[in-house]
Design a protein around this motif. Structure first.
Motif, PDB file in Angstrom:
ATOM      1  N   LEU A  73     -18.935 -67.663 -69.142  1.00 51.44           N
ATOM      2  CA  LEU A  73     -17.830 -68.382 -69.780  1.00 51.44           C
ATOM      3  C   LEU A  73     -17.294 -69.495 -68.888  1.00 51.44           C
ATOM      4  CD1 LEU A  73     -17.848 -65.685 -71.647  1.00 51.44           C
ATOM      5  CD2 LEU A  73     -15.584 -66.513 -72.255  1.00 51.44           C
ATOM      6  N   ASP A  74     -17.235 -69.240 -67.590  1.00 48.03           N
ATOM      7  CA  ASP A  74     -16.817 -70.301 -66.673  1.00 48.03           C
ATOM      8  C   ASP A  74     -17.777 -71.488 -66.764  1.00 48.03           C
ATOM      9  OD1 ASP A  74     -14.599 -68.953 -65.745  1.00 48.03           O
ATOM     10  OD2 ASP A  74     -15.607 -68.131 -63.977  1.00 48.03           O
ATOM     11  N   ALA A  75     -19.065 -71.200 -66.796  1.00 44.58           N
ATOM     12  CA  ALA A  75     -20.063 -72.275 -66.857  1.00 44.58           C
ATOM     13  C   ALA A  75     -20.002 -73.031 -68.174  1.00 44.58           C
ATOM     14  CB  ALA A  75     -21.461 -71.691 -66.638  1.00 44.58           C
ATOM     15  N   ALA A  76     -19.587 -72.346 -69.251  1.00 40.15           N
ATOM     16  CA  ALA A  76     -19.509 -72.980 -70.571  1.00 40.15           C
ATOM     17  C   ALA A  76     -18.258 -73.836 -70.734  1.00 40.15           C
ATOM     18  CB  ALA A  76     -19.557 -71.912 -71.658  1.00 40.15           C
ATOM     19  N   GLY A  77     -17.397 -73.862 -69.742  1.00 42.69           N
ATOM     20  CA  GLY A  77     -16.217 -74.712 -69.802  1.00 42.69           C
ATOM     21  C   GLY A  77     -14.970 -74.041 -70.343  1.00 42.69           C
ATOM     22  N   TYR A  78     -14.970 -72.695 -70.418  1.00 41.02           N
ATOM     23  CA  TYR A  78     -13.769 -71.985 -70.862  1.00 41.02           C
ATOM     24  C   TYR A  78     -12.746 -71.967 -69.724  1.00 41.02           C
ATOM     25  CZ  TYR A  78     -15.658 -70.373 -75.295  1.00 41.02           C
ATOM     26  OH  TYR A  78     -16.143 -70.329 -76.572  1.00 41.02           O
ATOM     27  N   THR A  79     -11.475 -72.111 -70.087  1.00 43.87           N
ATOM     28  CA  THR A  79     -10.397 -72.094 -69.106  1.00 43.87           C
ATOM     29  C   THR A  79      -9.318 -71.120 -69.556  1.00 43.87           C
ATOM     30  OG1 THR A  79      -9.288 -73.954 -70.204  1.00 43.87           O
ATOM     31  CG2 THR A  79     -10.796 -74.472 -68.377  1.00 43.87           C
ATOM     32  N   VAL A  80      -8.477 -70.724 -68.635  1.00 36.31           N
ATOM     33  CA  VAL A  80      -7.454 -69.719 -68.930  1.00 36.31           C
ATOM     34  C   VAL A  80      -6.107 -70.178 -68.392  1.00 36.31           C
ATOM     35  CG1 VAL A  80      -7.794 -68.405 -66.785  1.00 36.31           C
ATOM     36  CG2 VAL A  80      -6.977 -67.231 -68.836  1.00 36.31           C
ATOM     37  N   GLU A  81      -5.044 -69.779 -69.080  1.00 34.20           N
ATOM     38  CA  GLU A  81      -3.699 -69.981 -68.560  1.00 34.20           C
ATOM     39  C   GLU A  81      -2.869 -68.752 -68.889  1.00 34.20           C
ATOM     40  OE1 GLU A  81      -1.503 -73.189 -70.289  1.00 34.20           O
ATOM     41  OE2 GLU A  81      -2.307 -72.835 -72.308  1.00 34.20           O
ATOM     42  N   ALA A  82      -1.998 -68.391 -67.973  1.00 30.21           N
ATOM     43  CA  ALA A  82      -1.115 -67.244 -68.156  1.00 30.21           C
ATOM     44  C   ALA A  82       0.316 -67.746 -68.302  1.00 30.21           C
ATOM     45  CB  ALA A  82      -1.224 -66.283 -66.973  1.00 30.21           C
ATOM     46  N   ILE A  95      -4.171 -66.605 -72.009  1.00 32.16           N
ATOM     47  CA  ILE A  95      -4.770 -67.342 -73.124  1.00 32.16           C
ATOM     48  C   ILE A  95      -6.091 -67.966 -72.696  1.00 32.16           C
ATOM     49  CG2 ILE A  95      -4.404 -69.196 -74.803  1.00 32.16           C
ATOM     50  CD1 ILE A  95      -1.338 -68.842 -74.165  1.00 32.16           C
ATOM     51  N   GLY A  96      -7.146 -67.694 -73.464  1.00 33.12           N
ATOM     52  CA  GLY A  96      -8.435 -68.301 -73.208  1.00 33.12           C
ATOM     53  C   GLY A  96      -8.648 -69.522 -74.091  1.00 33.12           C
TER      54      GLY A  96
END
Length: 360
Positions: free
Chosen positions: A158-167, A216-217
């Motif tokens: 998921l990191d490689a696919a460009g997914y990001t997260v915020e809390a 949140i993804g």
């Protein structure tokens, strides 16, 4: 005469509304008292869930401790253990049993922890194994090693696919994002009712300020695709997972990635534990478990119900993270009441198509 008639009508209306206004003020005061006690004493990971809107509160005489409950079909379904100073628990349980018997209610306690069982047994109550809560120890959690490689691979993918997260805490979530999260949750739930009386919140924004957390993804385009919703136990230094809705189009491993990101956030922000899903009857559903004849019969019955209740799905998900397991119990009064209190508990958790809610 007309003015007198208006005055009389106004007086009657005021008198008619007075009990309702009193109940509203009382409920508001009780809910504020419950919130304060959870904030001060709610070290148990289930404590924040006592603040759902569908619960009533029973306080000790000095209001230093309380139980959260709901009456279903003449059964007082209690949500978790008492909240407050432990020295108050014995007197509180004594008063609640008397209160229930005056109303001819049966009692069942959902999600009781082992350390409170002696209090219940001292009052003649019985405990039945209910399941296991999966808890991650933040300091020791690691993605190293072969056993957890599938979770590690999901994170890297998921990191490689460009997914990001915020809390984000609720106060930092603006109106547009709130609507988007609500939409994702509704789409994920579909026509199913909101479940989790003892172990989940009943609304995304039930808890405000720093009492809840959204991890949140966001997809490669930056749009939210799913999230983990946690209740925060400040006294317990813990995050308690309430729900994990997502779009049906998210890639495999999305929730695993969010769990790992939640651990990273908790580590940076000083939280010690993360409570994942409660796994009902986990000890009976474990394939390698050594079971008695009766337990093997129970296991077969549970497996026959797994399509309806997804009993082993949560267990399989939790195992991926190699958590510690904390046993939870169902506490009841009499063995012959088990069918009745079992139905009431399932109804309270919204696993049956009726609520059967009684008055306080």
């Amino acid at each position: 005469m007309f003015i007198l008639g208006l005055a009389a009508a106004a007086w009657l209306l005021t008198a008619w509304l007075a009990p309702w206004r009193y109940r509203l003020r009382t409920e508001e005061r009780e809910r504020e008292a419950a919130r304060s006690l959870v904030a001060a004493w709610g070290a148990d990971t289930l404590a924040p869930f006592a603040l759902r809107a569908d619960k009533s509160y029973f306080f000790s005489e000095d209001e230093r401790a309380f139980l959260a409950y709901r009456v279903v079909g003449g059964v007082a379904v209690v949500s978790g253990d008492p909240i407050g100073p432990p020295t108050e628990f014995d007197r509180l349980v004594t008063r609640f049993i008397a209160h229930s018997r005056e109303r001819d209610w049966r009692i069942v306690i959902l999600g009781a922890c082992e350390r409170c069982l002696d209090v219940y047994r001292a009052h003649g109550l019985h405990a039945l194994y209910h399941g296991d809560e999966a808890v991650l120890e933040v300091a020791s959690f690691s993605l190293d090693g072969r056993p957890i490689r599938k979770v590690r691979q999901s994170v890297h993918r998921l990191d490689a696919a460009g997914y990001t997260v915020e809390a984000l805490h609720p106060g930092a979530i603006g109106p547009d994002l709130r609507r988007r999260l609500d939409s994702i949750a509704r789409e994920w739930r579909g026509s199913a009712p909101s479940r989790g009386f003892a172990m989940a919140l009943d609304a995304l924004f039930r808890l405000e300020d720093r009492d809840a957390l959204f991890v949140i993804g966001r997809g490669p385009g930056g749009e939210p695709e799913g999230f983990l919703h946690f209740a925060v136990s400040q006294p317990g230094s813990a995050l308690s997972l309430s729900s994990m809705p997502r779009l049906r189009t998210t890639p495999n491993g999305f929730n695993e990635w969010l769990v790992v990101e939640s651990v990273a956030w908790a580590r940076v922000n000083g939280y010690a534990r993360i409570s994942l899903n409660f796994a009902p009857f986990a000890a009976l559903l474990t394939p390698q478990a050594e079971l008695s004849c009766i337990e093997r019969v129970e296991r077969r019955a549970l497996l026959a119900l797994k399509g309806r209740f997804q009993l082993d799905n949560l267990l399989l998900f939790n195992r991926k993270f190699f958590p510690s397991w904390e046993r939870r119990f169902l506490v009841y009064e009499r063995r012959r009441d088990l069918p009745r209190v079992g139905i009431a508990a399932l109804a309270a958790e919204a696993y049956l198509p009726f609520s059967g809610r009684d008055r306080k």
